[in-house]
Structures are given as C-alpha cells and as structure tokens.
Scaffold this active site. Sequence first.
Site, PDB file in Angstrom:
ATOM      1  N   GLU A  54       0.839  -1.198   0.000  1.00  0.00           N
ATOM      2  CA  GLU A  54       0.000   0.000   0.000  1.00  0.00           C
ATOM      3  C   GLU A  54       0.872   1.244   0.000  1.00  0.00           C
ATOM      4  OE1 GLU A  54      -2.869  -0.118   3.160  1.00  0.00           O
ATOM      5  OE2 GLU A  54      -3.781  -1.988   2.478  1.00  0.00           O
ATOM      6  N   HIS A  98      -8.253   1.205   1.456  1.00  0.00           N
ATOM      7  CA  HIS A  98      -8.101   1.089   2.903  1.00  0.00           C
ATOM      8  C   HIS A  98      -9.018   2.093   3.611  1.00  0.00           C
ATOM      9  CE1 HIS A  98      -5.046  -0.483   6.055  1.00  0.00           C
ATOM     10  NE2 HIS A  98      -6.231  -0.297   6.618  1.00  0.00           N
TER      11      HIS A  98
END
Length: 525
Positions: free
Chosen positions: A260, A278
Amino acid sequence: MPKVLISDKMDPKAAEIFRARGVEVDEITGKTPDELKAIIGNYDGLAIRSSTKATKELLEAATNLKVIGRAGIGVDNVDIPAASAKGVVVMNTPFGNSITTAEHAIALMFALARQLPEADASTQAGKWEKNRFMGVELTSKTLGLIGAGNIGSIVADRALGLKMKVIAYDPFLTPERAVEMGVEKVELDALLARADFITLHTPLTDQTRNILSKENLAKTRKGVRIINCARGGLIDEAALKEGLESGHVAGAALDVFVEEPAKASPLFGTPNFISTPHLGASTSEAQVNVAIQVAEQMADFLVSGGVTNALNMPSLSAEEAPRLKPYMALAEKLGSLVGQLAHGALSEIAIETEGAAAELNQKPITGAVLAGLMRVHSDTVNMVNAPFLAKERGLDVREVRHDREGDYHTLVRVTVKTDAGDRSVAGTLFGNAQPRLVELFGIKVEADLAGDMLYIVNEDAPGFIGRLGTTLGEAGVNIGTFHLGRRTAGGEAVLLLSLDDAVTPELIAKVRTLPGVKTAMALKF
C-alpha cells in the site's frame, strides 16, 4: 509537565484533551524521518496515525519517550520489539473504528452479492444491462468469519440480523463466547468447505500470513465470495486472481493489500473484483473516536500511570493505578534487593502473592519485580522492557497466587533460583502504603528499604554490635536505622543498616575483618 508530539493529522479534539489533562502538546505534521529524529528527543509521548513510522532509528533518538499512541488499530508502522527494548509503551485504539470497519465489510458483502460497482458503471455508461447482473441474496447464506474478535463479533451481529448463518474460526474463541455471539465455532477447513461468504478479521502474524493461500482457496466451495478489511497479506493475491479468473471464486472485495498504496495490483481489472483504498476506518465518527481515545489513554499514562490497550505491557486502568502503586513500589524494592544479594546466574524467579495482594492484577507487580531485579545491571530498565529483557535472557518467570491467610494482611514474596541455591525475600505494606521488608533469606527481619544500606551476615555473638558501631563511628559514618534478625540464639544473624553516607569499598573491607562476619555488602535503593 509531560510533553506530547502529534506527528500525523488528527482531529483537533486530541490536542484539546491533552491540554485539558495538563499535558503540553505540539502538533507538527508532515516531517521527514530525519526531521522527526531531530526533535523527538524533546517529547515524553508520540501520537500517530499511519504516516509516521516509529522505527528503531527514531526510537534510538527518542531519549525521553515513554509512550507511543496509535490512533487506530494497526501498528505495522511501529517497531514494537525496539520500543519494548527501549522501555516505551505502545498503545493502540482497537475499539474506536470497530463499527466503521465492520460496516465497511458488510457494505462490501452487499456490493459483491449484487455486483453494485459493475452495475453502476454499466448504467452510467448508457447501458441498461438488467439481465447481465444476476445477484444472490444474503438471507440464509453461510458467512465464515476468520477472526472473531472485536470487529469480527460486530460483523457477526450484523450478519445475524440479515438472517445469515455465521460460522467462525478463531483459536482464541471459547465455546462459551461462541454461544454468546450466536455463532458456530469451527476449524478452518470446515469453514472453507461450508462458507458462501468469507470475511477476514484477524491481525497479520506469522501464523495468519496467507491464511487464504492457494491451497486453502482450493478448499473453498465453488462460488465463494471473499471480503478482506483487515490486513493485506492475509490472502495470496496471485492465487485469488487465479480463483476469480477460473470462476471458482465468484467475487472478492479487498480494502487492504500486501503493498500500500496499491497502485498496480495484479488484481485490478480482474472480473468480479472490488477494491477500496483502505477505507475501513474512514468515517468522520471513527476519526474523532480514535483521536479522543488515543489522547485519553496517553494522558492517563503520563499523568496517573494508567495503561490501556497497551501492546507490550499489562493494562492498568487509571482507577487501578493508585491502589497498585504502593505494591509496585514494594515489588520493585524486593526485586532490587534480591538482585543485589543473589550471586551467580539466575535461572528462575517466582513472584508469590497472598492476602490482599493476591486479589490484584499480578502483571504490573511482576513487571515491577523484574524492573528492580534487572536495574541492578542496567539503569535503562523499566516495567515495559524488563519482561522483554528477562525473556531474552532465558529467565523463567512464574507467578503464584495463594488464597491462604498468612501472618500479614498482604504479602509479596520473591524467590530466585541461583547457582548457590534459592534466595527468597518477602515484604508487606504498612498502612496499605509503606513498603516494608519482613523476611530475608528465611530470617524474619523488618526494615525499610531506602537509600544507602549495609547488609551483614554474622555469627550471633555478644559484643558484635558494639564492634560494628565503633568501626562505623571511626569511619565517620552515621547509622540512620538498625534492623536485626536471626534464626536462633547463637546462630546466624542478619543486619540491615541504613546509613547517612554512601558505603565505600574501604568501609566494606573493614567490616569484613570484624570477627564473626560472614558477608558484608553495600546496598542502594
């Protein structure tokens, strides 16, 4: 006044709470790692979200740091072993975003069941593909929870409200808790074989990494739909892509990824795949909640010693702290005493409590004993890193509670196993506040443990105390208090003297020459 740095963007209520609780706070965000290292030494506390990385290098520069608070549940950005070794408490806020994350998982489950993102894109593109999007109902379907903790239990509650059947795999889920939740506790293979939907709610550990591996994905029933709002790395993403392309997996929705920000995931563009960046904790309510909670927890710790949601030491509520504080002082003194007196390698330590002490939270008492014991060898040891250092050195630590009533209303006993045999000391609290030694190596002796002290083991014979007093007087050393204990008349006696001056090596040498002296040592508390 304690001082805290908020290094990531956080709701303003966090700073308000710190200031209201008597904690000085600076809000300095967007700093590079090197810029943060240059200023971190000024702070007792560090409040972060996900941007700041509390690395080993940053912790080495944090010479005054006592606590790190993560406004959120994940602490992947904190080097917890390094923090523990430095004696820094690491806290998170596991409940502030629980509802938000659980709701996101339910939202993604609905989106998978009815193909909402694809249907939306198709309709807005001017198509009316009503027959293309044939969804499935959630009612009567089996939801498999991998992880039945705080967030998982909320998902289970919502799913039961949707008339789903819920089965759960969690090694820590007790049968009683499963009944309370209204779920069926199963093993992982059974869950994989039975679940129509699988949602993950477990931390990323060595045991859970790739828990949905290629092998385990093959064990799922054809047409399964998978949701992950927990942590990237729980699913083998390449294997998941294969499952989606083959049709074995009917759909997958991921809010988290191995890497990420996920800007080039191999899953992107795969049919029946939904992704979000997220967003599990991304609601205004959740961000306010975690900011408030992290500020309250850190302020409790810095102001009153309360420990809540700590990941590397036992929790200790602000209400418990005042009651436990004198016990922790007693425990630390007993640990220090036995550490100074016990010779040879230590292999085992037992911390026993009886009376009122046995009714208390034992972990803080154990941490205080270990801190006192290990501080003999290092001045950087505290309650946080002492258990870590004890484990690192292979010291076997045992906690024992006794229901029996003894000679004292409350008692803490510390016994260490050494090359020379077991060595035991015990203490109590006078007036529920003042630590007092009551037993030393099996000999009854009452003494306050404070300041500079002289410890002597001698033959119990007439004239010894006079000779000792003369020796100390000739050295210009004044006796503050004098404590004497013995097993039998004429046998072995123990003396503990508090002195107004430091005990010099020369004085110890003189005392050791006195007739009948077996041991003489300087102690410091």
